[in-house]
Design an enzyme around this catalytic site. Sequence first.
Site, PDB file in Angstrom:
ATOM      1  N   SER A   1      42.427   9.702 -86.333  1.00 30.79           N
ATOM      2  CA  SER A   1      41.729   8.442 -86.616  1.00 30.79           C
ATOM      3  C   SER A   1      40.601   8.727 -87.599  1.00 30.79           C
ATOM      4  O   SER A   1      39.790   9.618 -87.368  1.00 30.79           O
ATOM      5  CB  SER A   1      41.099   7.878 -85.346  1.00 30.79           C
ATOM      6  OG  SER A   1      42.074   7.606 -84.388  1.00 30.79           O
TER       7      SER A   1
ATOM      8  N   GLU B   1      34.926   9.001 -88.548  1.00 35.93           N
ATOM      9  CA  GLU B   1      34.930   9.949 -87.436  1.00 35.93           C
ATOM     10  C   GLU B   1      34.811  11.399 -87.911  1.00 35.93           C
ATOM     11  O   GLU B   1      34.069  12.180 -87.331  1.00 35.93           O
ATOM     12  CB  GLU B   1      36.223   9.745 -86.630  1.00 35.93           C
ATOM     13  CG  GLU B   1      36.107  10.157 -85.201  1.00 35.93           C
ATOM     14  CD  GLU B   1      37.459  10.151 -84.510  1.00 35.93           C
ATOM     15  OE1 GLU B   1      38.160  11.167 -84.584  1.00 35.93           O
ATOM     16  OE2 GLU B   1      37.790   9.141 -83.887  1.00 35.93           O
TER      17      GLU B   1
ATOM     18  N   ARG C   1      33.387   9.758 -78.882  1.00 31.75           N
ATOM     19  CA  ARG C   1      33.557  10.660 -80.041  1.00 31.75           C
ATOM     20  C   ARG C   1      32.211  11.261 -80.476  1.00 31.75           C
ATOM     21  O   ARG C   1      31.930  11.386 -81.671  1.00 31.75           O
ATOM     22  CB  ARG C   1      34.189   9.937 -81.230  1.00 31.75           C
ATOM     23  CG  ARG C   1      35.578   9.418 -80.980  1.00 31.75           C
ATOM     24  CD  ARG C   1      36.575  10.569 -80.777  1.00 31.75           C
ATOM     25  NE  ARG C   1      37.943  10.107 -80.877  1.00 31.75           N
ATOM     26  CZ  ARG C   1      38.642   9.558 -79.874  1.00 31.75           C
ATOM     27  NH1 ARG C   1      38.098   9.417 -78.681  1.00 31.75           N
ATOM     28  NH2 ARG C   1      39.887   9.185 -80.064  1.00 31.75           N
TER      29      ARG C   1
HETATM   30  N1  EPU Z   1      46.598  -1.806 -84.462  1.00 23.44           N
HETATM   31  C1  EPU Z   1      47.071  -2.652 -85.439  1.00 23.44           C
HETATM   32  N2  EPU Z   1      47.397  -2.091 -86.652  1.00 23.44           N
HETATM   33  C2  EPU Z   1      47.264  -0.771 -86.906  1.00 23.44           C
HETATM   34  C3  EPU Z   1      46.782   0.075 -85.896  1.00 23.44           C
HETATM   35  C4  EPU Z   1      46.450  -0.461 -84.670  1.00 23.44           C
HETATM   36  O1  EPU Z   1      47.188  -3.838 -85.259  1.00 23.44           O
HETATM   37  O2  EPU Z   1      47.582  -0.346 -88.015  1.00 23.44           O
HETATM   38  C5  EPU Z   1      46.308  -2.369 -83.147  1.00 23.44           C
HETATM   39  C6  EPU Z   1      47.372  -1.910 -82.137  1.00 23.44           C
HETATM   40  O3  EPU Z   1      48.460  -2.780 -82.113  1.00 23.44           O
HETATM   41  C7  EPU Z   1      46.605  -1.937 -80.850  1.00 23.44           C
HETATM   42  C8  EPU Z   1      45.186  -1.583 -81.248  1.00 23.44           C
HETATM   43  O4  EPU Z   1      45.091  -1.829 -82.648  1.00 23.44           O
HETATM   44  O5  EPU Z   1      46.626  -3.216 -80.290  1.00 23.44           O
HETATM   45  C9  EPU Z   1      44.793  -0.189 -80.899  1.00 23.44           C
HETATM   46  O6  EPU Z   1      45.671   0.763 -81.490  1.00 23.44           O
HETATM   47  P1  EPU Z   1      46.100   2.129 -80.746  1.00 23.44           P
HETATM   48  O7  EPU Z   1      46.561   1.841 -79.375  1.00 23.44           O
HETATM   49  O8  EPU Z   1      47.001   2.866 -81.670  1.00 23.44           O
HETATM   50  O9  EPU Z   1      44.746   2.925 -80.542  1.00 23.44           O
HETATM   51  P2  EPU Z   1      43.488   3.117 -81.493  1.00 23.44           P
HETATM   52  O10 EPU Z   1      42.344   2.371 -80.900  1.00 23.44           O
HETATM   53  O11 EPU Z   1      43.856   2.801 -82.898  1.00 23.44           O
HETATM   54  C10 EPU Z   1      42.497   5.194 -80.239  1.00 23.44           C
HETATM   55  C11 EPU Z   1      41.975   6.553 -80.630  1.00 23.44           C
HETATM   56  C12 EPU Z   1      43.129   7.531 -80.867  1.00 23.44           C
HETATM   57  C13 EPU Z   1      43.931   7.640 -79.575  1.00 23.44           C
HETATM   58  C14 EPU Z   1      44.424   6.220 -79.194  1.00 23.44           C
HETATM   59  C15 EPU Z   1      45.119   6.207 -77.855  1.00 23.44           C
HETATM   60  C16 EPU Z   1      39.846   6.167 -81.744  1.00 23.44           C
HETATM   61  C17 EPU Z   1      39.113   6.134 -83.040  1.00 23.44           C
HETATM   62  N3  EPU Z   1      41.152   6.438 -81.824  1.00 23.44           N
HETATM   63  O12 EPU Z   1      43.226   4.696 -81.362  1.00 23.44           O
HETATM   64  O13 EPU Z   1      42.568   8.794 -81.150  1.00 23.44           O
HETATM   65  O14 EPU Z   1      45.025   8.519 -79.729  1.00 23.44           O
HETATM   66  O15 EPU Z   1      43.306   5.314 -79.088  1.00 23.44           O
HETATM   67  O16 EPU Z   1      44.188   6.377 -76.837  1.00 23.44           O
HETATM   68  O17 EPU Z   1      39.249   5.977 -80.694  1.00 23.44           O
HETATM   69  C18 EPU Z   1      41.909  10.283 -82.907  1.00 23.44           C
HETATM   70  O18 EPU Z   1      40.745  10.145 -82.504  1.00 23.44           O
HETATM   71  O19 EPU Z   1      42.176  11.032 -83.867  1.00 23.44           O
HETATM   72  C19 EPU Z   1      42.960   9.517 -82.269  1.00 23.44           C
HETATM   73  C20 EPU Z   1      44.211   9.522 -82.751  1.00 23.44           C
END
Ligand code: EPU
Length: 354
Positions: free
Chosen positions: A250, A350, A164
């Site tokens: 995010s 972010e 990012r």
């Molecule tokens: N989780 C929780 N509770 C929550 C949210 C997440 O326990 O409220 C846990 C999920 O169960 C999972 C882990 O955290 O085990 C990761 O969650 P998720 O797969 O939704 O991905 P993320 O790391 O939260 C990142 C990116 C997203 C992108 C997704 C998919 C960042 C900051 N965010 O989210 O990007 O769509 O991976 O690749 O890196 C964005 O940047 O705007 C964005 C949406």
Amino acid sequence: MLVEKNVPLQHSNSFGIMAKALSLVRVSAESDIAAVLQDDALRAMSKFVLGGGSNIVLTGDVKPLVLKVEIMGKRLVGETAKAWIVEAGAGENWHDLVTWTLQMGYPGLENLALIPGTVGASPVQNIGAYGVELQDRFESLDAVDLTTGQRFTLNAAQCAFGYRDSVFKHTSIATSAGTPGFGLAGKALITHVRFSLPKAWKAVLGYADIEKKMQQAGVHAPDAQQIYDWICEIRRAKLPDPQVIGNAGSFFKNPTVSPEQCADIIQREPKIVHYPLADGTVKLAAGWLIDACGWKGKSVGNAGVYDRQALVLVNRGGPGNPVTGGEVMTLAKAIQTSVYERFGILLEPEPVVV
Ligand code: EPU
């Protein structure tokens, strides 16, 4: 060139925050930038480049001259033995570009479907999702220096992409040798971006959400269109549509910690979601950390934490009474404090705070 005054920005930022641009010029071609720089008063003003407004928090009226990027066009500009080279104007909608490349038979962007925002903003924060980052498909970009009006081209190395992150988010980047570097935040306007889409296309799978879709559908070798459809479904189920509930995706980056720090946290928090990275560090899921602190679904004023993904802050006000940038930042700081107090980790926002 028309200089518009007191332009409402509520529909130009995905949070739906009410604020005005005191002065705004629409840039639909490089000649519009030349015209701005030929005007003594405009040249002297600081500038704020506005794309789709999907990664900003407006905390008041915008005093710098807003350059609203509306440069359009998408075309195949080259072909090598290995890849298709596709170019898009910075003002094009990102998701429309992804859809168009698939329709044209140039797959490779499907994992990045439905990310809000414009093509010009995509390299700034090196957008990424489901195992693909923009830098994996990036060829080069054209930009214009907002002081001199000079056009220049950058390749991937010159963009200094990180998680990012890019040269466009820094005023000055230290090089790996420790010498002062050169940052382009506020200094340049991206006009066109070129993508290198490999002819030997290979599906990027492996993310739990995608694996689940494969199992449900009984499909083991999905094509690009199938992955695109799944990604759209996954995102629609998990992330709020900014047209319906204002948000900036995010709100925090996923933090990385050393293996020792991670081991220490696991002792106290055995369920923490973490992913070891190739460089030996460990990435923690910021959404999980925020969720664990009990923030999911909570609100401060009209700023809320989305109830299906704690990493996303949302606008809970109506169109006539939207969230303010101040409320969003108050909520963000309260979240940072509680995550820091419980885990000793400072979450980094972010979006760009204006
Ligand atoms: N989780 C929780 N509770 C929550 C949210 C997440 O326990 O409220 C846990 C999920 O169960 C999972 C882990 O955290 O085990 C990761 O969650 P998720 O797969 O939704 O991905 P993320 O790391 O939260 C990142 C990116 C997203 C992108 C997704 C998919 C960042 C900051 N965010 O989210 O990007 O769509 O991976 O690749 O890196 C964005 O940047 O705007 C964005 C949406």
